[in-house]
Scaffold this active site. Structure first.
Site, PDB file in Angstrom:
ATOM      1  N   LYS A   1     -38.949 -19.890 -29.466  1.00 19.75           N
ATOM      2  CA  LYS A   1     -39.023 -21.032 -30.389  1.00 19.75           C
ATOM      3  C   LYS A   1     -40.184 -21.901 -29.943  1.00 19.75           C
ATOM      4  CE  LYS A   1     -36.597 -25.021 -32.215  1.00 19.75           C
ATOM      5  NZ  LYS A   1     -35.301 -25.690 -32.395  1.00 19.75           N
TER       6      LYS A   1
ATOM      7  N   LYS B   1     -39.284 -18.131 -34.047  1.00 18.76           N
ATOM      8  CA  LYS B   1     -39.372 -19.295 -34.924  1.00 18.76           C
ATOM      9  C   LYS B   1     -40.619 -20.089 -34.603  1.00 18.76           C
ATOM     10  CE  LYS B   1     -36.760 -23.460 -35.840  1.00 18.76           C
ATOM     11  NZ  LYS B   1     -35.618 -24.243 -35.445  1.00 18.76           N
TER      12      LYS B   1
HETATM   13  C1  PBG Z   1     -33.240 -28.164 -33.628  1.00 23.34           C
HETATM   14  C2  PBG Z   1     -33.689 -27.296 -34.747  1.00 23.34           C
HETATM   15  C3  PBG Z   1     -34.877 -27.468 -35.436  1.00 23.34           C
HETATM   16  C4  PBG Z   1     -34.919 -26.501 -36.416  1.00 23.34           C
HETATM   17  C5  PBG Z   1     -33.766 -25.735 -36.307  1.00 23.34           C
HETATM   18  N1  PBG Z   1     -33.000 -26.227 -35.244  1.00 23.34           N
HETATM   19  C6  PBG Z   1     -35.913 -28.521 -35.301  1.00 23.34           C
HETATM   20  C7  PBG Z   1     -36.486 -28.788 -33.997  1.00 23.34           C
HETATM   21  O1  PBG Z   1     -36.467 -27.980 -33.077  1.00 23.34           O
HETATM   22  O2  PBG Z   1     -37.021 -29.883 -33.851  1.00 23.34           O
HETATM   23  C8  PBG Z   1     -36.044 -26.373 -37.375  1.00 23.34           C
HETATM   24  C9  PBG Z   1     -35.795 -25.560 -38.584  1.00 23.34           C
HETATM   25  C10 PBG Z   1     -36.792 -25.759 -39.653  1.00 23.34           C
HETATM   26  O3  PBG Z   1     -37.827 -26.434 -39.512  1.00 23.34           O
HETATM   27  O4  PBG Z   1     -36.541 -25.207 -40.726  1.00 23.34           O
HETATM   28  N2  PBG Z   1     -32.378 -27.667 -32.713  1.00 23.34           N
END
Ligand code: PBG
Length: 412
Positions: free
Chosen positions: A280, A333
């Site tokens: 991520k 991601k």
């Molecule tokens: C936070 C989380 C995020 C997303 C999914 N879980 C945002 C972040 O890490 O700040 C983002 C998903 C998206 O942008 O569609 N745990």
């Protein structure tokens, strides 16, 4: 090319496909054995046999058939050139819909989608500004209806993201493991209505943290790893108790997969899977999501726990840890800008790979589509196919319902 071929099927339509029609027998043709059984002998008609037909052709009496079609005419002014001496012409395998679908290497189906849904305590569904078509759904009504629509077109997996009231947020995010909190309550409601629905949950503190971070923030701004993991374990167990099928840590703390596995097993949740956000990245593509949940970090950024978008090999380090700690699914991601990372994990791990087409990717397609700069639906379907081609088994996408409807041949 299909247009230059006479009688080429113009659209994907099984009926018009060469070779898909049921064979039809000539009515002049009759088997003497069968005919004798089914008809009295006085009306028995003698017909020509195969050898009679063959003999006729050998004797030069060839039955008529359509003539060889004339060569299609090129527009006036087309240069007359000798054909290139090509040994291989890859366009041959693309010349008709039937050939193209025979050689299509990647497929996509509604079963590959996981539909992320935002929920809140309200009764109304509140639109999300930067995500046209997405709403914070009322957990009791809007959500249940949206799940029904998704199931109607074959999307039976969802992941829940809660918008938590500010008054319930705290530095340690304890609302995350309130068994009567929004997420556990919603899981129980959905499982009661749809026992076979596959429910994924998000495991991270940010929706519950007054600091908007995925972990506990120390006074000097450091995100505390092991203490956060302790909270995440309580959160995941609470979700499992409510009936979650797959818990998905998106927090990026070190060691959380192993700790979650141990915590779940200790409570008797051996059957609950872990989908780890393995790679991520600290991405600006998450902007619309944070607006949706009002979960922007109150200060700083997430770079001490999420990965640097410049890094490739580091994804392998994360992959090895998650595999050895017992992850069931590895997630990458964002999605489309990180196809190389999806392929990297696909080629290096036997585990299922998930790709998250995040909020910013969705917003870009929707915005360009609204401005008529692109064909929104076609670009969306292509992006999803590309994520599959790169190696994703499942895709978390806000377009899950629209894409599944499109795959089912429905148009809105
Ligand atoms: C936070 C989380 C995020 C997303 C999914 N879980 C945002 C972040 O890490 O700040 C983002 C998903 C998206 O942008 O569609 N745990």
């Amino acid at each position: 090319m299909a247009s230059s071929i006479p009688n080429a099927p113009s659209a994907l339509n099984c009926q018009s496909y060469v070779g898909l029609r049921s064979p039809q027998r000539s009515f002049n043709f009759c088997f003497p054995q069968a005919a004798k059984k089914s008809f009295p002998s006085r009306i028995f008609v003698v017909r020509a046999s195969d050898s009679d037909f063959e003999a006729a052709v050998v004797a030069g009496k060839v039955p008529p058939a359509p003539p060889v079609p004339p060569k299609p005419v090129a527009p006036v002014g087309t240069p007359v050139v000798p054909s290139l001496p090509l040994h291989r012409r890859p366009r041959r395998n693309r010349k008709s819909p039937a050939l193209r679908s025979a050689f299509q290497e990647t497929s996509i189906s509604p079963a590959n989608f996981v539909y992320p849904l935002f929920i809140h305590e309200g009764e109304e569904d509140t639109p999300i500004g930067a995500m046209p078509g997405c709403y914070r759904l009322g957990w009791r009504h809007g959500l249940v209806e949206e799940v029904a629509k998704a199931r109607d077109v074959g999307v039976n997996s969802i992941v829940l993201f809660p918008k938590i009231p500010d008054a319930l947020k705290s530095p340690t995010g304890d609302e995350a493991y309130n068994e009567n909190g929004l997420v556990p309550r919603t899981i129980r409601l959905l499982k009661d209505k749809y026992p076979d629905l596959v429910i994924y949950t998000d495991v991270a503190l940010d929706p519950y943290s007054s600091d908007g971070h995925d972990g506990i923030v120390r006074e000097d701004g450091v995100i505390m790893n092991d203490e956060t993991v302790h909270q995440l374990c309580k959160q995941a167990v609470t979700q499992a108790q409510a009936g979650a099928d797959v818990v998905s840590p998106s927090d990026m703390m070190d060691g959380r997969v192993g700790a979650l596995r141990a915590a779940l097993d200790a409570e008797g949740f051996q059957h609950v899977s872990i989908m780890s956000y393995t790679a991520k990245y600290a991405s600006s593509f998450y902007g619309p999501f944070r607006e949706a949940l009002d979960s922007n970090p109150r200060f700083g950024d997430k770079k001490t726990y999420q990965m640097d978008p410049a890094n490739y090999r580091e994804a392998l380090t994360e992959m090895r840890e998650d595999e050895s700690e017992g992850a069931d699914i590895l997630l990458v991601k964002p999605g489309l800008p990180y196809l190389d990372i999806i392929r990297l994990l696909r080629d290096n791990s036997p585990l299922p790979i998930a790709a998250y087409q995040v909020s910013g990717e969705y917003a870009m397609i929707k915005a360009a589509g609204a401005l008529k700069m692109i064909d929104e639906e076609k670009v969306m379907m292509e992006s999803l196919m590309c994520l599959r081609r790169a190696g994703a088994d499942i895709i978390l996408t806000y377009s899950a319902l629209q894409a599944a409807r499109c795959l089912c041949g429905e148009r809105r």
